[in-house]
Design a protein around this motif. Structure first.
Motif: not given
Length: 80
Positions: A33-59
């Motif tokens: 949900s957070l990823k979707s919200k961030i991508e709605s603000v920064y739409q260019e992120l949708q064109k990129n591949s990336y990972s998300i870490a939570l408190n320095q751990t991949m989740v």
């Protein structure tokens, strides 16, 4: 809840920020949900591949985000 969002590499270039503090009124906010919200603000992120870490751990995308968590948006890494 207050979240510390960090952007690295090309993602920082897209957002024009290395980090930002965000306030969310939602409880039970998932990483997805957070990823979707961030991508709605920064739409260019949708064109990129990336990972998300939570408190320095991949989740997984279904993990619940909590107050004061640090969420990092990480571009692909090249190893060697």
């Amino acid at each position: 809840m207050i979240l510390n969002i960090k952007y690295f590499g090309v993602l920082a270039e897209i957002t024009k920020k290395k980090e930002e503090l965000l306030v969310w009124d939602e409880s039970n906010l998932t990483v997805n949900s957070l990823k979707s919200k961030i991508e709605s603000v920064y739409q260019e992120l949708q064109k990129n591949s990336y990972s998300i870490a939570l408190n320095q751990t991949m989740v997984g995308m279904d993990v619940i985000v909590k107050d004061q968590d640090v969420i990092a948006f990480l571009p692909p890494f090249a190893g060697g």
